[in-house]
Design a protein around this motif. Sequence first.
Motif, PDB file in Angstrom:
ATOM      1  N   PHE A 115       0.830  -1.196   0.000  1.00 16.39           N
ATOM      2  CA  PHE A 115       0.000   0.000   0.000  1.00 16.39           C
ATOM      3  C   PHE A 115       0.872   1.256   0.000  1.00 16.39           C
ATOM      4  O   PHE A 115       0.618   2.204  -0.753  1.00 16.39           O
ATOM      5  N   ALA A 152      -6.828   2.786   2.277  1.00 20.31           N
ATOM      6  CA  ALA A 152      -7.283   1.534   1.673  1.00 20.31           C
ATOM      7  C   ALA A 152      -8.323   0.864   2.551  1.00 20.31           C
ATOM      8  O   ALA A 152      -8.268   0.952   3.786  1.00 20.31           O
ATOM      9  N   PHE A 184      -4.056  -5.373   0.195  1.00 23.51           N
ATOM     10  CA  PHE A 184      -4.062  -4.465  -0.950  1.00 23.51           C
ATOM     11  C   PHE A 184      -3.064  -4.909  -2.013  1.00 23.51           C
ATOM     12  O   PHE A 184      -1.965  -5.349  -1.702  1.00 23.51           O
TER      13      PHE A 184
END
Length: 338
Positions: free
Chosen positions: A21, A39, A45
């Motif tokens: 991320f 996120a 992610f």
Amino acid sequence: MGVPTVWQEMAAAEMAPDNRFEWFEQVVSDVLLPTEFRAADPDTFDAQGAMLGLGTVQLARFSYGPLRSRRTPALIRRGDPEQYQLALVTRGSAWFAQQGGEAELGVGGMALWDTSRPYESGSGTDGRDVEVIVLQIPKARMPLPSQRVDRILARSVPGDAGMGAILAGFLTSLAATGAGCSPQQLGVLGEMAVDMAASCLADRIGSFPGRAPAELRTHVLLRRISAFIDHHIADPGLNPSLIAARHHLSLRSLHTLFRDQPESVAATIRRRRLDGCRTDLARPELRRQPIGAVAARWGFTDATVFSRAFRTAYGMAPRDYRAMALHPADEAGQGTAW
């Protein structure tokens, strides 16, 4: 990162899971603009990205998991590329909000934002990944007046009909096949992308009062003529009459078109030829190539005309410029044959 001439691929999968991320946030800040992200699930992610240089324009492509982002005044002060950025959603869904406008986009939808203003956006509200193609246009290259562009910031631009469909198809095709083009071709395609985007936005804004439509048509025509000159610069027959005929203009109309430009059409041709010659004369790998061959490659066929034009433009003879640019002492006193 520098501006690439082919797709430069980037993938979060190359990073450790707990860094992906942060990697994505840094890449977007480098490629597009400094942005703050949140996120939905940072631990899972994932993202991929790529960017393609199109001369002064750039195309970026990103796919990523659900997230929200915002650009604050502090982030604008930290870095502003001074661009308009046009996003095309090619998978999933996204929304953008700026300057009182808010656009909710599905596949094929587009929206424009100004990097010099705060904005918010989100994606994957349905839990799915999203993919977007982003066309980055320097503000100085946008032919539409800024006060009119403001009217369409973060407003939905459908890509399923009319000019929107043509633009969306062009950007999608460019993203898919642009890597196979030469740098010169990519520059031409970048100019085309700006013209098509401006035409699509003007159509979406609606009819302009005053001279706006005429100004846009003039800008697009000048860009087409500029690209034509670059493409045919080596042709000794390239002249105002040929350019006028190829663009279905009278010679008088062509000269009128260039009346408000910094130089005439003939001066533009001459300057670009001379700039090309000057660049080649300074290239070490061409140092043994006769000056006449260099000049001919850029459309000059008369030695006297070329030498006189070069001296007028740069204050020295082509031979002396080459010697000065390449520096070796044994070249300075030697003649170079036409």
